[in-house]
Motif scaffolding. Structure first.
Motif, PDB file in Angstrom:
ATOM      1  N   ALA A 166       0.837  -1.206   0.000  1.00  0.00           N
ATOM      2  CA  ALA A 166       0.000   0.000   0.000  1.00  0.00           C
ATOM      3  C   ALA A 166       0.869   1.251   0.000  1.00  0.00           C
ATOM      4  O   ALA A 166       0.557   2.246  -0.685  1.00  0.00           O
ATOM      5  CB  ALA A 166      -0.927  -0.010   1.217  1.00  0.00           C
ATOM      6  N   ALA A 167       1.972   1.232   0.745  1.00  0.00           N
ATOM      7  CA  ALA A 167       2.883   2.380   0.754  1.00  0.00           C
ATOM      8  C   ALA A 167       3.502   2.596  -0.620  1.00  0.00           C
ATOM      9  O   ALA A 167       3.648   3.735  -1.082  1.00  0.00           O
ATOM     10  CB  ALA A 167       3.979   2.160   1.803  1.00  0.00           C
ATOM     11  N   ILE A 168       3.858   1.503  -1.306  1.00  0.00           N
ATOM     12  CA  ILE A 168       4.423   1.610  -2.646  1.00  0.00           C
ATOM     13  C   ILE A 168       3.375   2.139  -3.622  1.00  0.00           C
ATOM     14  O   ILE A 168       3.674   2.988  -4.476  1.00  0.00           O
ATOM     15  CB  ILE A 168       4.967   0.240  -3.094  1.00  0.00           C
ATOM     16  CG1 ILE A 168       6.249  -0.080  -2.313  1.00  0.00           C
ATOM     17  CG2 ILE A 168       5.220   0.202  -4.593  1.00  0.00           C
ATOM     18  CD1 ILE A 168       6.782  -1.459  -2.539  1.00  0.00           C
ATOM     19  N   ALA A 169       2.140   1.665  -3.495  1.00  0.00           N
ATOM     20  CA  ALA A 169       1.068   2.160  -4.358  1.00  0.00           C
ATOM     21  C   ALA A 169       0.841   3.655  -4.152  1.00  0.00           C
ATOM     22  O   ALA A 169       0.617   4.415  -5.109  1.00  0.00           O
ATOM     23  CB  ALA A 169      -0.220   1.384  -4.090  1.00  0.00           C
ATOM     24  N   LEU A 170       0.920   4.096  -2.902  1.00  0.00           N
ATOM     25  CA  LEU A 170       0.750   5.520  -2.610  1.00  0.00           C
ATOM     26  C   LEU A 170       1.862   6.341  -3.253  1.00  0.00           C
ATOM     27  O   LEU A 170       1.615   7.427  -3.804  1.00  0.00           O
ATOM     28  CB  LEU A 170       0.725   5.736  -1.091  1.00  0.00           C
ATOM     29  CG  LEU A 170       0.518   7.176  -0.615  1.00  0.00           C
ATOM     30  CD1 LEU A 170      -0.802   7.739  -1.137  1.00  0.00           C
ATOM     31  CD2 LEU A 170       0.550   7.239   0.915  1.00  0.00           C
ATOM     32  N   LEU A 171       3.096   5.825  -3.196  1.00  0.00           N
ATOM     33  CA  LEU A 171       4.207   6.524  -3.848  1.00  0.00           C
ATOM     34  C   LEU A 171       3.952   6.667  -5.347  1.00  0.00           C
ATOM     35  O   LEU A 171       4.211   7.721  -5.935  1.00  0.00           O
ATOM     36  CB  LEU A 171       5.515   5.765  -3.618  1.00  0.00           C
ATOM     37  CG  LEU A 171       6.240   5.977  -2.292  1.00  0.00           C
ATOM     38  CD1 LEU A 171       7.466   5.076  -2.228  1.00  0.00           C
ATOM     39  CD2 LEU A 171       6.665   7.433  -2.132  1.00  0.00           C
ATOM     40  N   LEU A 172       3.470   5.608  -5.966  1.00  0.00           N
ATOM     41  CA  LEU A 172       3.216   5.649  -7.399  1.00  0.00           C
ATOM     42  C   LEU A 172       2.137   6.675  -7.738  1.00  0.00           C
ATOM     43  O   LEU A 172       2.288   7.465  -8.678  1.00  0.00           O
ATOM     44  CB  LEU A 172       2.792   4.264  -7.890  1.00  0.00           C
ATOM     45  CG  LEU A 172       2.489   4.157  -9.391  1.00  0.00           C
ATOM     46  CD1 LEU A 172       3.718   4.486 -10.212  1.00  0.00           C
ATOM     47  CD2 LEU A 172       1.966   2.765  -9.732  1.00  0.00           C
ATOM     48  N   VAL A 173       1.058   6.695  -6.966  1.00  0.00           N
ATOM     49  CA  VAL A 173      -0.021   7.643  -7.219  1.00  0.00           C
ATOM     50  C   VAL A 173       0.478   9.080  -7.068  1.00  0.00           C
ATOM     51  O   VAL A 173       0.191   9.946  -7.903  1.00  0.00           O
ATOM     52  CB  VAL A 173      -1.193   7.374  -6.252  1.00  0.00           C
ATOM     53  CG1 VAL A 173      -2.224   8.498  -6.339  1.00  0.00           C
ATOM     54  CG2 VAL A 173      -1.847   6.035  -6.578  1.00  0.00           C
ATOM     55  N   VAL A 174       1.257   9.336  -6.031  1.00  0.00           N
ATOM     56  CA  VAL A 174       1.785  10.689  -5.809  1.00  0.00           C
ATOM     57  C   VAL A 174       2.730  11.074  -6.932  1.00  0.00           C
ATOM     58  O   VAL A 174       2.704  12.201  -7.432  1.00  0.00           O
ATOM     59  CB  VAL A 174       2.482  10.761  -4.437  1.00  0.00           C
ATOM     60  CG1 VAL A 174       3.227  12.087  -4.288  1.00  0.00           C
ATOM     61  CG2 VAL A 174       1.464  10.610  -3.322  1.00  0.00           C
ATOM     62  N   GLY A 175       3.601  10.142  -7.346  1.00  0.00           N
ATOM     63  CA  GLY A 175       4.525  10.445  -8.433  1.00  0.00           C
ATOM     64  C   GLY A 175       3.806  10.792  -9.713  1.00  0.00           C
ATOM     65  O   GLY A 175       4.155  11.764 -10.399  1.00  0.00           O
ATOM     66  N   LEU A 176       2.777  10.037 -10.045  1.00  0.00           N
ATOM     67  CA  LEU A 176       2.018  10.323 -11.263  1.00  0.00           C
ATOM     68  C   LEU A 176       1.249  11.632 -11.144  1.00  0.00           C
ATOM     69  O   LEU A 176       1.089  12.372 -12.125  1.00  0.00           O
ATOM     70  CB  LEU A 176       1.056   9.170 -11.554  1.00  0.00           C
ATOM     71  CG  LEU A 176       1.712   7.831 -11.917  1.00  0.00           C
ATOM     72  CD1 LEU A 176       0.651   6.750 -12.097  1.00  0.00           C
ATOM     73  CD2 LEU A 176       2.557   7.971 -13.177  1.00  0.00           C
ATOM     74  N   ALA A 177       0.788  11.941  -9.947  1.00  0.00           N
ATOM     75  CA  ALA A 177       0.076  13.208  -9.743  1.00  0.00           C
ATOM     76  C   ALA A 177       0.999  14.394  -9.964  1.00  0.00           C
ATOM     77  O   ALA A 177       0.559  15.474 -10.395  1.00  0.00           O
ATOM     78  CB  ALA A 177      -0.515  13.253  -8.343  1.00  0.00           C
ATOM     79  N   LEU A 178       2.281  14.212  -9.671  1.00  0.00           N
ATOM     80  CA  LEU A 178       3.247  15.294  -9.848  1.00  0.00           C
ATOM     81  C   LEU A 178       3.812  15.364 -11.255  1.00  0.00           C
ATOM     82  O   LEU A 178       4.537  16.314 -11.592  1.00  0.00           O
ATOM     83  CB  LEU A 178       4.405  15.130  -8.858  1.00  0.00           C
ATOM     84  CG  LEU A 178       4.053  15.327  -7.381  1.00  0.00           C
ATOM     85  CD1 LEU A 178       5.213  14.875  -6.505  1.00  0.00           C
ATOM     86  CD2 LEU A 178       3.715  16.786  -7.112  1.00  0.00           C
ATOM     87  N   ALA A 179       3.522  14.363 -12.090  1.00  0.00           N
ATOM     88  CA  ALA A 179       4.150  14.294 -13.407  1.00  0.00           C
ATOM     89  C   ALA A 179       3.623  15.360 -14.353  1.00  0.00           C
ATOM     90  O   ALA A 179       4.346  15.829 -15.233  1.00  0.00           O
ATOM     91  CB  ALA A 179       3.915  12.913 -14.011  1.00  0.00           C
TER      92      ALA A 179
END
Length: 444
Positions: A166-179
């Protein structure tokens, strides 16, 4: 593995998803939340960085497939210790167990427990002096749960594997949101910066170390249901899941921070979260890293205790350590001994040095462990094998060659630590002689 001292054996209660969770939890600790910054420092742009993580994953997968055949051939508790004992004799097996079960396993548990406690204290606002007590409490809790058998430990492990994913999924979502739609920019190659072959090897080393820990399921193979089928599937599924997670996290770092920002970051996961959530983001990620590191400690204690118990059952350590508790079918004495020794290392603060000193020994164990596959293939050439590694002998040769390269590079970068590692292994020879003498005196 049968416990000769108590006539009790482990029960096979772990299924494919339990096994995959052990692989994922044993590999994913704190490294992926920090190591990508080091790799970024040693690469020119996002494309070579992602390439290194993919190459590291493929090399590790080669080793995992070899471990899958070894585990299917010998589905017993003890892992590499068992393979070395059968292929090369009791002395190499003892030297591996001496280095790993008595030094590396408790040292890694102590180090990661401190990391867990550090992030847990940050997330909860506890002062720094709470770190060691929290680390000791975590180890005591993990040992206590595992005393009630592998099923109780598996429930805990599955929970913390889900939390770290879940922590890794959150990182991915945040990274894509910042892209902001600029995903292609992360793959641009910086043609003004030339990276030498030596720098590539230097960048690959931390990647390979971050992929380490996939062997714990083999340590617990005596508790896997239908092991000839389950072990290969769980090992492969777990490692493929790790590779996917690692690539996605690095993509998140690159699109969220950029290659230059990632290279300059000391805590990329926290920095990425802070871009959207501010200081609260760092706290959220501290919770995620705490869950990830706690899960690793659980697996390392459970796996290391099985190696220690197997050594005790063989007469290569105190006989009481080889006991399997009849009700819960757990190596309770070995669990307590390993946990207590990890606590001593925490309180003494010596675990960091021990880990540095045993790195070469650990990788040597992997190299010789995979090399036993050649012995098994020759020794049992006429017998059907439940699982055979594909592309034999290419994959085991590639993995052994990679491991030996890691050992050489480690020795070049830290000759003192490598020398101490070899000295620790050598010290096991007279200890082995003492235990053999005790064993002969007891039986004769």
């Amino acid at each position: 593995m049968t416990d000769h001292s108590s006539n009790h054996s482990y029960l096979r209660r772990l299924g494919i998803w339990d096994g995959a969770a052990i692989v994922i939890g044993g590999v994913i600790g704190a490294g992926i939340f920090r190591t990508p910054a080091t790799v970024a420092e040693r690469t020119s742009s996002g494309l070579p960085l992602l390439t290194l993580w993919a190459v590291g994953g493929l090399l590790t997968l080669a080793g995992v497939l070899c471990y899958a055949e070894l585990g299917a051939r010998r589905p017993q508790a003890g892992g590499i210790y068992i393979y070395l004992r059968e292929a090369f004799g009791p002395l190499p097996a003892f030297l591996f167990g001496w280095t790993m079960a008595l030094i590396n396993y408790p040292g890694s548990v102590a180090a990661v427990a401190i990391t867990f406690a550090d992030y847990a204290c940050r997330a909860s606002g506890l002062p720094a002096w709470w770190v060691k007590p929290v680390a000791v409490g975590a180890i005591a809790f993990i040992v206590g749960v595992n005393l009630f058998g592998v099923r109780a430990g598996a429930w805990m492990q599955n929970l913390f594997t889900l939390l770290k994913l879940a922590a890794i999924a959150l990182l991915l979502v945040v990274g894509l949101a910042l892209a902001h739609g600029h995903l292609g920019g992360m793959l641009q190659v910086d043609t003004t910066r030339v990276v030498s072959g030596g720098a590539w090897i230097g960048a690959l080393l931390p990647v390979l170390f971050t992929y380490g820990g996939f062997h714990y399921l083999n340590d617990m193979a005596g508790e896997v249901r239908d092991p000839q089928r389950t072990l290969p599937r769980a090992l492969t599924l777990g490692l493929v899941g790790v590779v996917v997670c690692y690539l996605l996290v690095n993509i998140a770092y690159l699109v969220g921070l950029g290659h230059a920002g990632l290279a300059q970051s000391k805590a990329p996961a926290a920095d990425l979260m802070s871009h959207i959530f501010g200081p609260r983001g760092a706290t959220i990620m501290a919770v995620g890293i705490a869950c990830s590191t706690f899960g690793y400690c659980s697996i390392a204690i459970a796996g290391g205790a099985r190696v220690l118990q197997t050594m005790g059952a063989d007469g290569m350590f105190f006989r009481s350590v080889g006991h399997i508790e009849p009700r819960w079918r757990a190596p309770q004495v070995a669990l307590v001994v390993l946990g207590a020794w990890a606590v001593v290392l925490i309180l003494s603060g010596t675990f960091g040095q021990l880990l540095d000193y045993t790195t070469v020994g650990e990788w040597l164990g992997h190299a010789f462990g995979i090399a036993t596959l050649f012995w098994y293939r020759r020794r049992f050439a006429d017998q059907p094998a439940p699982y055979r590694v594909p592309l034999y002998p290419l994959l085991p040769l590639v993995f052994v060659g990679t491991v030996l390269s890691v050992i050489i590079a480690t020795a070049i970068n830290a000759p003192g630590d490598a020398g101490m590692s070899l000295a620790i292994i050598a010290c096991g020879v007279p200890v082995y002689a003492i235990w053999r003498r005790r064993q002969r005196a007891r039986t004769g």
